[in-house]
Design a protein around this motif. Structure first.
Motif, PDB file in Angstrom:
ATOM      1  N   SER A  11       7.622  88.140   7.100  1.00  0.00           N
ATOM      2  CA  SER A  11       6.286  88.499   6.608  1.00  0.00           C
ATOM      3  C   SER A  11       5.776  87.467   5.606  1.00  0.00           C
ATOM      4  O   SER A  11       4.576  87.161   5.564  1.00  0.00           O
ATOM      5  N   ARG A  12       6.680  86.905   4.806  1.00  0.00           N
ATOM      6  CA  ARG A  12       6.269  85.898   3.815  1.00  0.00           C
ATOM      7  C   ARG A  12       5.886  84.588   4.503  1.00  0.00           C
ATOM      8  O   ARG A  12       4.977  83.887   4.052  1.00  0.00           O
ATOM      9  N   PHE A  13       6.583  84.263   5.566  1.00  0.00           N
ATOM     10  CA  PHE A  13       6.210  83.088   6.359  1.00  0.00           C
ATOM     11  C   PHE A  13       4.798  83.271   6.913  1.00  0.00           C
ATOM     12  O   PHE A  13       3.938  82.385   6.776  1.00  0.00           O
ATOM     13  N   LEU A  14       4.553  84.414   7.549  1.00  0.00           N
ATOM     14  CA  LEU A  14       3.245  84.654   8.149  1.00  0.00           C
ATOM     15  C   LEU A  14       2.130  84.622   7.106  1.00  0.00           C
ATOM     16  O   LEU A  14       1.096  83.975   7.295  1.00  0.00           O
ATOM     17  N   MET A  15       2.334  85.315   5.998  1.00  0.00           N
ATOM     18  CA  MET A  15       1.268  85.372   4.999  1.00  0.00           C
ATOM     19  C   MET A  15       1.028  84.010   4.364  1.00  0.00           C
ATOM     20  O   MET A  15      -0.115  83.637   4.084  1.00  0.00           O
ATOM     21  N   SER A  16       2.100  83.238   4.146  1.00  0.00           N
ATOM     22  CA  SER A  16       1.937  81.905   3.558  1.00  0.00           C
ATOM     23  C   SER A  16       1.068  81.027   4.444  1.00  0.00           C
ATOM     24  O   SER A  16       0.114  80.384   3.981  1.00  0.00           O
ATOM     25  N   TYR A  17       1.392  80.982   5.737  1.00  0.00           N
ATOM     26  CA  TYR A  17       0.675  80.077   6.637  1.00  0.00           C
ATOM     27  C   TYR A  17      -0.682  80.628   7.066  1.00  0.00           C
ATOM     28  O   TYR A  17      -1.661  79.872   7.152  1.00  0.00           O
ATOM     29  N   GLU A  18      -0.769  81.928   7.328  1.00  0.00           N
ATOM     30  CA  GLU A  18      -2.009  82.467   7.886  1.00  0.00           C
ATOM     31  C   GLU A  18      -3.083  82.716   6.835  1.00  0.00           C
ATOM     32  O   GLU A  18      -4.228  83.023   7.169  1.00  0.00           O
ATOM     33  N   MET A  19      -2.731  82.562   5.555  1.00  0.00           N
ATOM     34  CA  MET A  19      -3.737  82.674   4.505  1.00  0.00           C
ATOM     35  C   MET A  19      -4.055  81.325   3.871  1.00  0.00           C
ATOM     36  O   MET A  19      -4.785  81.249   2.881  1.00  0.00           O
ATOM     37  N   THR A  20      -3.545  80.243   4.452  1.00  0.00           N
ATOM     38  CA  THR A  20      -3.742  78.917   3.865  1.00  0.00           C
ATOM     39  C   THR A  20      -5.217  78.560   3.744  1.00  0.00           C
ATOM     40  O   THR A  20      -5.647  77.984   2.731  1.00  0.00           O
ATOM     41  N   ASP A  21      -6.026  78.893   4.738  1.00  0.00           N
ATOM     42  CA  ASP A  21      -7.438  78.534   4.650  1.00  0.00           C
ATOM     43  C   ASP A  21      -8.139  79.281   3.522  1.00  0.00           C
ATOM     44  O   ASP A  21      -9.020  78.732   2.849  1.00  0.00           O
ATOM     45  N   LEU A  22      -7.752  80.534   3.293  1.00  0.00           N
ATOM     46  CA  LEU A  22      -8.331  81.292   2.183  1.00  0.00           C
ATOM     47  C   LEU A  22      -7.908  80.700   0.846  1.00  0.00           C
ATOM     48  O   LEU A  22      -8.704  80.635  -0.102  1.00  0.00           O
ATOM     49  N   LEU A  23      -6.663  80.280   0.754  1.00  0.00           N
ATOM     50  CA  LEU A  23      -6.184  79.629  -0.462  1.00  0.00           C
ATOM     51  C   LEU A  23      -6.878  78.293  -0.672  1.00  0.00           C
ATOM     52  O   LEU A  23      -7.254  77.936  -1.795  1.00  0.00           O
ATOM     53  N   ASP A  24      -7.057  77.555   0.394  1.00  0.00           N
ATOM     54  CA  ASP A  24      -7.718  76.247   0.310  1.00  0.00           C
ATOM     55  C   ASP A  24      -9.144  76.338  -0.225  1.00  0.00           C
ATOM     56  O   ASP A  24      -9.682  75.367  -0.760  1.00  0.00           O
ATOM     57  N   ALA A  25      -9.758  77.509  -0.079  1.00  0.00           N
ATOM     58  CA  ALA A  25     -11.135  77.689  -0.549  1.00  0.00           C
ATOM     59  C   ALA A  25     -11.211  77.870  -2.061  1.00  0.00           C
ATOM     60  O   ALA A  25     -12.304  77.827  -2.628  1.00  0.00           O
ATOM     61  N   ALA A  26     -10.049  78.067  -2.713  1.00  0.00           N
ATOM     62  CA  ALA A  26     -10.015  78.236  -4.168  1.00  0.00           C
ATOM     63  C   ALA A  26      -9.844  76.887  -4.859  1.00  0.00           C
ATOM     64  O   ALA A  26      -9.452  75.890  -4.237  1.00  0.00           O
ATOM     65  N   ASP A  27     -10.115  76.843  -6.155  1.00  0.00           N
ATOM     66  CA  ASP A  27     -10.019  75.589  -6.901  1.00  0.00           C
ATOM     67  C   ASP A  27      -8.572  75.158  -7.139  1.00  0.00           C
ATOM     68  O   ASP A  27      -8.219  74.005  -6.899  1.00  0.00           O
TER      69      ASP A  27
END
Length: 276
Positions: free
Chosen positions: A112-128
């Motif tokens: 689950s941590r693998f999936l959340m890390s990779y599949e939320m990368t674009d949302l994280l990238d949108a932050a400063d």
């Protein structure tokens, strides 16, 4: 205002972090499987005057379909995620296989941590200054990765499964910053030490007695989260960090081997490919 996503956020350190950030004026989505605890978190948010900034995402993170569903629910409400905090953990004295065919601890604590890390990368990238804080226990570990038995079909032991999960998460962080799905995200592997939390799990009586003794001597949650708040408020400059109770540790040992990290990444992608 920052947006925080916290797995295991309805109890223990995850809950304390979530309420702290709500009190500061940020938005928080906590992910958990217990609807009652989720409702209690939302009640606490209302008492802080933060009801409109708090969300509970119900998901059993040992099930990859539900993990992906949680990511989609976060995506529906947040255009960016400043911090992803991975706290969810569940101990099992007896071996359990999920409906998707994975051993429960392996699925819940690592996949689950693998999936959340990779599949939320674009949302994280949108932050400063985005950061992933993976609370998985880097540091000395007596276990070794069972490459031919990640689900521990042979001589299952709950503590051994959990310790192997810690190694897998170290390799997850190592692989994430080398494969570099994001050049902005900082990945922090964190070991909080012994903390007096609920320590969710299914324990044999002997193990339960040991856990209770440990809990009585562990540090309180409000103290344990202080170094975590520091890391989330001011993420390290380095792409990958490993920290034990606020102190950085060297990135050496088998948990940080680049070749092993790539091997695990590729194997994990193969394992997850058939899941919905």
């Amino acid at each position: 205002m920052k947006n925080f996503v916290i797995t295991g956020g309805t109890d223990g350190m995850g809950r304390a972090l979530g309420l702290t950030y709500l009190e500061r004026g940020d938005a928080v989505a906590v992910v958990g499987r217990d609807a009652g605890r989720g409702a209690a978190f939302l009640d606490a948010a209302r008492r802080l005057g933060a009801a409109e900034r708090a969300r509970f995402v119900r998901a059993d993170l040992s099930v990859m379909a539900e993990t992906r569903g949680a990511v989609q629910e976060v995506r529906a409400h947040f255009a960016k995620v400043d911090a992803l905090v991975l706290c969810a953990r569940h101990f099992r004295s007896t071996r359990l296989v999920t409906a998707e065919g994975f051993e429960n601890t392996f699925a819940h604590f690592y996949l689950s941590r693998f999936l959340m890390s990779y599949e939320m990368t674009d949302l994280l990238d949108a932050a400063d200054r985005p950061v992933i804080l993976n609370v998985a226990g880097p540091g000395p570990n007596p276990e070794a990765v069972r490459w031919d038995d990640l689900g521990r079909e042979r001589d299952y032991d709950g503590q051994g499964a959990l310790m192997q999960g810690g190694l897998l998460n170290d390799l997850l962080g190592t692989g994430y910053v080398r494969i570099r799905p994001s050049k902005k995200v900082r990945y922090v592997l964190y070991n909080p030490g012994s903390v007096a939390t609920a320590l969710s799990g299914e324990y044999h009586p002997r193990v339960a007695a040991q856990i209770e003794i440990m809990r009585r001597h562990a540090q309180p949650v409000d103290k344990a989260i202080v170094p975590m708040l520091d890391l989330l408020d001011d993420p390290p400059a380095e792409p990958l960090s490993a920290v034990v109770m606020g102190r950085p540790i060297p990135l050496d040992g088998p948990g940080f081997d680049p070749g092993a990290a790539r091997r695990l990444h590729d194997l994990t992608r193969e394992l997850l490919a058939p899941t919905p």
